[in-house]
Design an enzyme around this catalytic site. Structure first.
Site, PDB file in Angstrom:
ATOM      1  N   ASP A   1      11.459 -81.340 -27.814  1.00 49.40           N
ATOM      2  CA  ASP A   1      10.136 -80.801 -27.490  1.00 49.40           C
ATOM      3  C   ASP A   1       9.206 -81.896 -27.007  1.00 49.40           C
ATOM      4  O   ASP A   1       8.695 -82.692 -27.797  1.00 49.40           O
ATOM      5  CB  ASP A   1       9.534 -80.138 -28.737  1.00 49.40           C
ATOM      6  CG  ASP A   1      10.244 -78.843 -29.085  1.00 49.40           C
ATOM      7  OD1 ASP A   1      10.279 -77.944 -28.215  1.00 49.40           O
ATOM      8  OD2 ASP A   1      10.755 -78.726 -30.214  1.00 49.40           O
TER       9      ASP A   1
ATOM     10  N   SER B   1      15.912 -78.241 -33.260  1.00 53.46           N
ATOM     11  CA  SER B   1      14.750 -78.904 -32.669  1.00 53.46           C
ATOM     12  C   SER B   1      14.355 -80.099 -33.539  1.00 53.46           C
ATOM     13  O   SER B   1      13.867 -79.936 -34.660  1.00 53.46           O
ATOM     14  CB  SER B   1      13.578 -77.925 -32.583  1.00 53.46           C
ATOM     15  OG  SER B   1      12.381 -78.644 -32.343  1.00 53.46           O
TER      16      SER B   1
ATOM     17  N   PHE C   1       3.711 -76.885 -32.479  1.00 60.01           N
ATOM     18  CA  PHE C   1       4.159 -77.381 -33.775  1.00 60.01           C
ATOM     19  C   PHE C   1       5.375 -76.631 -34.297  1.00 60.01           C
ATOM     20  O   PHE C   1       5.528 -75.437 -34.048  1.00 60.01           O
ATOM     21  CB  PHE C   1       3.026 -77.263 -34.800  1.00 60.01           C
ATOM     22  CG  PHE C   1       1.804 -78.015 -34.403  1.00 60.01           C
ATOM     23  CD1 PHE C   1       1.676 -79.372 -34.693  1.00 60.01           C
ATOM     24  CD2 PHE C   1       0.790 -77.386 -33.687  1.00 60.01           C
ATOM     25  CE1 PHE C   1       0.554 -80.078 -34.290  1.00 60.01           C
ATOM     26  CE2 PHE C   1      -0.345 -78.089 -33.276  1.00 60.01           C
ATOM     27  CZ  PHE C   1      -0.459 -79.442 -33.575  1.00 60.01           C
TER      28      PHE C   1
ATOM     29  N   ASP D   1      12.544 -69.466 -29.266  1.00 65.57           N
ATOM     30  CA  ASP D   1      12.009 -70.718 -29.786  1.00 65.57           C
ATOM     31  C   ASP D   1      10.754 -70.449 -30.608  1.00 65.57           C
ATOM     32  O   ASP D   1       9.733 -70.028 -30.062  1.00 65.57           O
ATOM     33  CB  ASP D   1      11.696 -71.651 -28.609  1.00 65.57           C
ATOM     34  CG  ASP D   1      11.299 -73.035 -29.067  1.00 65.57           C
ATOM     35  OD1 ASP D   1      11.391 -73.324 -30.275  1.00 65.57           O
ATOM     36  OD2 ASP D   1      10.890 -73.839 -28.197  1.00 65.57           O
ATOM     37  N   GLY D   2      10.863 -70.699 -31.900  1.00 64.31           N
ATOM     38  CA  GLY D   2       9.703 -70.587 -32.777  1.00 64.31           C
ATOM     39  C   GLY D   2       9.980 -69.754 -34.013  1.00 64.31           C
ATOM     40  O   GLY D   2      10.164 -68.541 -33.920  1.00 64.31           O
TER      41      GLY D   2
HETATM   42  C1  DX5 Z   1       7.075 -75.520 -30.638  1.00 62.07           C
HETATM   43  C2  DX5 Z   1       8.404 -76.026 -30.167  1.00 62.07           C
HETATM   44  C3  DX5 Z   1       9.538 -75.528 -30.976  1.00 62.07           C
HETATM   45  C4  DX5 Z   1       9.491 -75.935 -32.432  1.00 62.07           C
HETATM   46  C5  DX5 Z   1      10.450 -75.085 -33.191  1.00 62.07           C
HETATM   47  O1  DX5 Z   1       6.098 -75.909 -29.762  1.00 62.07           O
HETATM   48  O2  DX5 Z   1       8.647 -75.633 -28.834  1.00 62.07           O
HETATM   49  O3  DX5 Z   1      10.774 -75.908 -30.394  1.00 62.07           O
HETATM   50  O4  DX5 Z   1       9.801 -77.276 -32.633  1.00 62.07           O
HETATM   51  O5  DX5 Z   1      10.306 -75.342 -34.543  1.00 62.07           O
HETATM   52  P1  DX5 Z   1      10.444 -74.190 -35.605  1.00 62.07           P
HETATM   53  O6  DX5 Z   1      11.825 -73.628 -35.465  1.00 62.07           O
HETATM   54  O7  DX5 Z   1      10.202 -74.892 -36.902  1.00 62.07           O
HETATM   55  O8  DX5 Z   1       9.401 -73.133 -35.302  1.00 62.07           O
HETATM   56 ZN    ZN Z   2      10.725 -75.951 -28.076  1.00 66.72          ZN
END
Ligand code: DX5
Ligand code: ZN
Length: 226
Positions: free
Chosen positions: A36, A9, A147, A177-178
């Protein structure tokens, strides 16, 4: 068995150097790039839009996994298709079954794939369960959208396991995701996740290219233990 897919991401990289972010994904052998898009309304952050996706399209042939965290996806879907997205993922919280069907028609008419995402606190709606064969990618979010760099919410694991079971007979990728990190990727795969988004888990590491390989190796290892 569903393939293990790794989707860095780019939100976690320097947004002034998205070219660099894409190059890292390529060098690491990632399967796609996760983009994103956040509108400041559906979730509390504003990232980038179709213009940026279009600019990135010129830089790589990697698939674009476009995660649309926006309140009005129907209004903007064509822009993101035109920009070069390969998978367009919409949030279930802002859709009805009928709106989903309309988006599916638009996306598939252009030869693209559709994804559906749910927040940690959202259960898979009944209308989505009935339409699994149309869903290429089901994003089960393990942080609240907005975020990069948040910790994975492990309380989502039972839901993940249940949804993976439901999707077993379909080609639907179960995308997490996350907060995906080397330390938790094995557990996520054991619960049925096969597509792994990683922001900080790739771009926050000293060697992001190696981090892509490491996540894949750990995911495959967790699977072979089963
Ligand atoms: C959050 C996004 C994610 C995020 C993932 O709103 O949808 O895709 O960028 O980042 P990490 O892996 O750092 O949680
Ligand atoms: Zn995402």
């Amino acid at each position: 068995m569903k393939p293990i897919l790794i989707a860095p991401s780019v939100l976690a990289w320097d947004l002034g150097d998205l070219r660099g972010a894409v190059q890292i994904a390529e060098k690491g052998g990632a399967d796609m790039v996760h983009l994103d898009v956040i509108d400041g309304h559906f979730a509390p952050n504003i990232t980038f839009g179709a213009g940026t996706v279009k600019a990135l399209r010129k830089l790589t042939s990697l698939k674009f996994d476009t995660h649309l965290m926006i309140s009005e996806p129907t209004r903007y879907v064509e822009n993101f298709i035109d920009a070069g997205s390969d998978v367009l993922t919409f949030h279930a919280e802002v859709l009805s079954g009928r709106e989903f069907d309309d988006l599916y028609s638009k996306v598939s008419a252009r030869g693209k794939k559709l994804g559906l995402a749910i927040r940690p606190s959202t259960d898979l709606p009944a209308w989505a369960e009935e339409r699994l064969e149309k869903i290429d990618s089901l994003i089960v979010m393990t942080v609240n959208p907005g975020f990069s760099g948040q910790l994975m919410d492990m309380s989502v694991m039972p839901k993940l396991q249940r949804i993976s079971g439901l999707a077993e007979g379909y080609e639907t990728n179960i995308e997490i995701d996350g907060g995906v990190e080397p330390e938790n990727v094995g557990e996520v795969v054991r619960m049925g996740g096969n597509s792994l988004v990683a922001g900080a888990g790739v771009y926050g590491k000293a060697d992001p290219v190696a981090a892509v390989n490491d996540l894949r190796a750990r995911a495959l290892e967790a699977r072979s233990e089963n």
